[in-house]
Design a protein around this motif. Structure first.
Motif, PDB file in Angstrom:
ATOM      1  N   ASN A  61      46.382-105.990 -49.608  1.00 10.49           N
ATOM      2  CA  ASN A  61      46.913-107.342 -49.806  1.00 10.49           C
ATOM      3  C   ASN A  61      46.933-108.103 -48.489  1.00 10.49           C
ATOM      4  O   ASN A  61      47.316-107.547 -47.446  1.00 10.49           O
ATOM      5  CB  ASN A  61      48.338-107.278 -50.365  1.00 10.49           C
ATOM      6  N   LEU A  62      46.559-109.394 -48.537  1.00 12.79           N
ATOM      7  CA  LEU A  62      46.600-110.247 -47.355  1.00 12.79           C
ATOM      8  C   LEU A  62      48.008-110.798 -47.199  1.00 12.79           C
ATOM      9  O   LEU A  62      48.557-111.408 -48.129  1.00 12.79           O
ATOM     10  CB  LEU A  62      45.608-111.408 -47.476  1.00 12.79           C
ATOM     11  N   GLY A  63      48.602-110.609 -46.020  1.00 16.02           N
ATOM     12  CA  GLY A  63      49.959-111.073 -45.792  1.00 16.02           C
ATOM     13  C   GLY A  63      50.093-111.887 -44.522  1.00 16.02           C
ATOM     14  O   GLY A  63      49.385-111.663 -43.538  1.00 16.02           O
ATOM     15  N   ILE A  64      51.017-112.854 -44.552  1.00 20.61           N
ATOM     16  CA  ILE A  64      51.325-113.701 -43.402  1.00 20.61           C
ATOM     17  C   ILE A  64      52.719-114.283 -43.635  1.00 20.61           C
ATOM     18  O   ILE A  64      53.247-114.203 -44.756  1.00 20.61           O
ATOM     19  CB  ILE A  64      50.264-114.813 -43.225  1.00 20.61           C
ATOM     20  N   GLY A  65      53.332-114.854 -42.618  1.00 22.69           N
ATOM     21  CA  GLY A  65      54.663-115.414 -42.766  1.00 22.69           C
ATOM     22  C   GLY A  65      54.689-116.666 -43.627  1.00 22.69           C
ATOM     23  O   GLY A  65      53.748-117.457 -43.641  1.00 22.69           O
ATOM     24  N   GLU A  66      55.805-116.876 -44.333  1.00 18.79           N
ATOM     25  CA  GLU A  66      55.895-118.001 -45.264  1.00 18.79           C
ATOM     26  C   GLU A  66      55.858-119.356 -44.558  1.00 18.79           C
ATOM     27  O   GLU A  66      55.481-120.367 -45.169  1.00 18.79           O
ATOM     28  CB  GLU A  66      57.151-117.892 -46.119  1.00 18.79           C
ATOM     29  N   GLN A  67      56.207-119.415 -43.270  1.00 18.88           N
ATOM     30  CA  GLN A  67      56.149-120.689 -42.549  1.00 18.88           C
ATOM     31  C   GLN A  67      54.721-121.123 -42.269  1.00 18.88           C
ATOM     32  O   GLN A  67      54.493-122.210 -41.715  1.00 18.88           O
ATOM     33  CB  GLN A  67      56.940-120.585 -41.242  1.00 18.88           C
ATOM     34  N   THR A  68      53.749-120.312 -42.670  1.00 20.65           N
ATOM     35  CA  THR A  68      52.346-120.711 -42.589  1.00 20.65           C
ATOM     36  C   THR A  68      52.111-122.041 -43.292  1.00 20.65           C
ATOM     37  O   THR A  68      51.230-122.816 -42.914  1.00 20.65           O
ATOM     38  CB  THR A  68      51.463-119.603 -43.204  1.00 20.65           C
ATOM     39  N   ARG A  69      52.921-122.333 -44.297  1.00 22.27           N
ATOM     40  CA  ARG A  69      52.771-123.617 -45.004  1.00 22.27           C
ATOM     41  C   ARG A  69      52.987-124.800 -44.070  1.00 22.27           C
ATOM     42  O   ARG A  69      52.367-125.857 -44.235  1.00 22.27           O
ATOM     43  CB  ARG A  69      53.730-123.660 -46.188  1.00 22.27           C
ATOM     44  N   GLU A  70      53.873-124.653 -43.073  1.00 25.49           N
ATOM     45  CA  GLU A  70      54.084-125.715 -42.094  1.00 25.49           C
ATOM     46  C   GLU A  70      52.828-125.930 -41.252  1.00 25.49           C
ATOM     47  O   GLU A  70      52.462-127.068 -40.927  1.00 25.49           O
ATOM     48  CB  GLU A  70      55.263-125.366 -41.187  1.00 25.49           C
ATOM     49  N   VAL A  71      52.186-124.839 -40.873  1.00 20.64           N
ATOM     50  CA  VAL A  71      50.961-124.934 -40.074  1.00 20.64           C
ATOM     51  C   VAL A  71      49.838-125.546 -40.903  1.00 20.64           C
ATOM     52  O   VAL A  71      49.071-126.388 -40.423  1.00 20.64           O
ATOM     53  CB  VAL A  71      50.563-123.542 -39.543  1.00 20.64           C
ATOM     54  N   GLN A  72      49.738-125.152 -42.162  1.00 27.10           N
ATOM     55  CA  GLN A  72      48.723-125.723 -43.043  1.00 27.10           C
ATOM     56  C   GLN A  72      48.920-127.224 -43.224  1.00 27.10           C
ATOM     57  O   GLN A  72      47.952-127.981 -43.299  1.00 27.10           O
ATOM     58  CB  GLN A  72      48.756-125.035 -44.405  1.00 27.10           C
ATOM     59  N   ALA A  73      50.173-127.662 -43.275  1.00 27.73           N
ATOM     60  CA  ALA A  73      50.447-129.093 -43.440  1.00 27.73           C
ATOM     61  C   ALA A  73      49.913-129.895 -42.269  1.00 27.73           C
ATOM     62  O   ALA A  73      49.342-130.980 -42.446  1.00 27.73           O
ATOM     63  CB  ALA A  73      51.953-129.314 -43.600  1.00 27.73           C
ATOM     64  N   VAL A  74      50.048-129.356 -41.068  1.00 21.04           N
ATOM     65  CA  VAL A  74      49.578-130.059 -39.864  1.00 21.04           C
ATOM     66  C   VAL A  74      48.061-130.022 -39.774  1.00 21.04           C
ATOM     67  O   VAL A  74      47.401-131.066 -39.638  1.00 21.04           O
ATOM     68  CB  VAL A  74      50.197-129.424 -38.603  1.00 21.04           C
ATOM     69  N   PHE A  75      47.488-128.842 -39.869  1.00 22.56           N
ATOM     70  CA  PHE A  75      46.060-128.716 -39.616  1.00 22.56           C
ATOM     71  C   PHE A  75      45.212-129.075 -40.831  1.00 22.56           C
ATOM     72  O   PHE A  75      44.058-129.490 -40.691  1.00 22.56           O
ATOM     73  CB  PHE A  75      45.733-127.316 -39.111  1.00 22.56           C
ATOM     74  N   GLY A  76      45.750-128.925 -42.022  1.00 22.05           N
ATOM     75  CA  GLY A  76      45.018-129.405 -43.190  1.00 22.05           C
ATOM     76  C   GLY A  76      44.786-130.900 -43.099  1.00 22.05           C
ATOM     77  O   GLY A  76      43.700-131.408 -43.413  1.00 22.05           O
ATOM     78  N   LYS A  77      45.793-131.622 -42.642  1.00 25.75           N
ATOM     79  CA  LYS A  77      45.659-133.068 -42.457  1.00 25.75           C
ATOM     80  C   LYS A  77      44.719-133.387 -41.311  1.00 25.75           C
ATOM     81  O   LYS A  77      43.851-134.262 -41.419  1.00 25.75           O
ATOM     82  CB  LYS A  77      47.031-133.682 -42.209  1.00 25.75           C
ATOM     83  N   LEU A  78      44.875-132.668 -40.186  1.00 23.12           N
ATOM     84  CA  LEU A  78      44.046-132.941 -39.016  1.00 23.12           C
ATOM     85  C   LEU A  78      42.563-132.785 -39.326  1.00 23.12           C
ATOM     86  O   LEU A  78      41.739-133.610 -38.924  1.00 23.12           O
ATOM     87  CB  LEU A  78      44.435-131.982 -37.881  1.00 23.12           C
ATOM     88  N   PHE A  79      42.222-131.726 -40.076  1.00 25.68           N
ATOM     89  CA  PHE A  79      40.823-131.459 -40.375  1.00 25.68           C
ATOM     90  C   PHE A  79      40.386-132.062 -41.710  1.00 25.68           C
ATOM     91  O   PHE A  79      39.283-131.783 -42.169  1.00 25.68           O
ATOM     92  CB  PHE A  79      40.561-129.954 -40.365  1.00 25.68           C
ATOM     93  N   ASN A  80      41.259-132.885 -42.311  1.00 18.40           N
ATOM     94  CA  ASN A  80      40.918-133.547 -43.569  1.00 18.40           C
ATOM     95  C   ASN A  80      40.322-132.525 -44.542  1.00 18.40           C
ATOM     96  O   ASN A  80      39.205-132.663 -45.032  1.00 18.40           O
ATOM     97  CB  ASN A  80      39.930-134.692 -43.314  1.00 18.40           C
ATOM     98  N   ALA A  81      41.136-131.510 -44.848  1.00 19.48           N
ATOM     99  CA  ALA A  81      40.644-130.322 -45.534  1.00 19.48           C
ATOM    100  C   ALA A  81      40.191-130.570 -46.964  1.00 19.48           C
ATOM    101  O   ALA A  81      39.522-129.720 -47.553  1.00 19.48           O
ATOM    102  CB  ALA A  81      41.725-129.243 -45.518  1.00 19.48           C
ATOM    103  N   GLY A  82      40.560-131.696 -47.552  1.00 22.88           N
ATOM    104  CA  GLY A  82      40.059-132.010 -48.878  1.00 22.88           C
ATOM    105  C   GLY A  82      41.057-131.732 -49.981  1.00 22.88           C
ATOM    106  O   GLY A  82      42.038-131.012 -49.796  1.00 22.88           O
TER     107      GLY A  82
END
Length: 288
Positions: free
Chosen positions: A90-111
């Motif tokens: 199973n792939l695991g990471i910390g739940e605050q990853t959503r905060e990082v995705q919010a910043v960089f998803g917007k920066l890279f216009n992830a779609g």
């Protein structure tokens, strides 16, 4: 109960260390911070480093339960998806990853298809959450500061701290990425220092400081508390924050930050192919 066995893999292009931590009694294991090789000049990827882990797991008869990234790395691409396809787990990471995705998803216009809820991963660890590697108890400990999503994974007597700490003669992680915070890092490190002195600490990077000729990636709570040049016992919070902030002003952007974040926020997947069937990584101009 026997302590976990740790086998580490050093990549001399990125100074990254990946770890395989296993329960000697059951052969169950976790892979921590695996690396996908990437050549910036050509845009070519390679699984050389990940394949060394595959060989080790298969030759020693281990069974993979978890593939864990301690945070969204900004200096290397994750091989999590490749290893899951090869070895399971199973792939695991910390739940605050959503905060990082919010910043960089917007920066890279992830779609529109990009998920901002961490759903690319199989599991989002909560602070204090306990889980098992075979018969060995493990715990996820939220240790933000380098990024908002950094987790330390305590597996038996071994703590995998990601980039939070380096070897004592090199110090601590930078805090100038989005959501980074030197004051939070100080408190995170103090939380690690509350673990028993004999706790083994395994690092995600080592860079040779002056006076040392060999790479190292294993320390202990006791050694860090006594010798870490940035945060040893006796260095107070304000002193650390002032040092860390001044030091971070002098640091350049990591060489692989732009490709790494785009891949790692997708749990090791590349962006979807465009109409010509080719996948692309974006470079935001005059933004970072």
């Amino acid at each position: 109960m026997r302590p976990p066995k740790v086998t580490s893999f050093f990549d001399d292009e990125t100074n990254n260390i990946s770890h395989v931590v296993s329960d000697p009694e059951t052969g169950r294991c976790a892979i921590i911070d695996p690396l996908l090789n990437y050549d910036q000049a050509s845009g070519r990827t390679s699984t050389k480093s990940a394949d060394a882990i595959v060989v080790h797991v298969e030759q020693t008869g281990l069974s993979v339960e978890w593939i864990i990234d301690t945070h969204i790395h900004a200096d290397h691409l994750s091989a999590a998806q490749y290893l899951k396809a090869k070895l399971g787990g199973n792939l695991g990471i910390g739940e605050q990853t959503r905060e990082v995705q919010a910043v960089f998803g917007k920066l890279f216009n992830a779609g529109a298809d990009f998920r901002y809820d961490g759903g690319q991963f199989d599991h989002l660890f909560r602070d204090g959450e306990k889980y098992q590697i075979g018969n060995i108890e493990a715990q996820a400990i939220h240790t933000p500061g380098h990024t908002p999503a950094c987790m330390t994974h305590l597996i038996g007597d071994a703590a995998f701290v990601g980039d939070t700490l380096f070897m004592p003669d090199y110090g601590t992680a930078r805090c100038d990425f989005p959501g980074g915070d030197a004051r939070k890092l100080y408190h995170s490190i103090k939380r690690i220092f509350e673990l028993p002195d004999e706790t083994r600490i395994f690092l995600n990077h080592d860079y040779l400081p002056p006076g040392r000729s060999e790479y190292r990636w294993q320390s202990s709570v006791s050694e860090q508390r006594k010798k870490n040049i940035h945060v040893r016992d006796g260095i107070d919070e304000d002193e650390f924050v002032a040092m860390r902030n001044e030091r971070d002003k002098l640091l350049s952007t990591p060489k692989l930050m732009i490709p790494s974040v785009q891949v790692n926020m997708r749990a090791g997947e590349f962006p979807p192919p465009e109409s010509n069937g080719v996948r692309y990584l974006k470079v935001p101009l005059d933004t970072l």
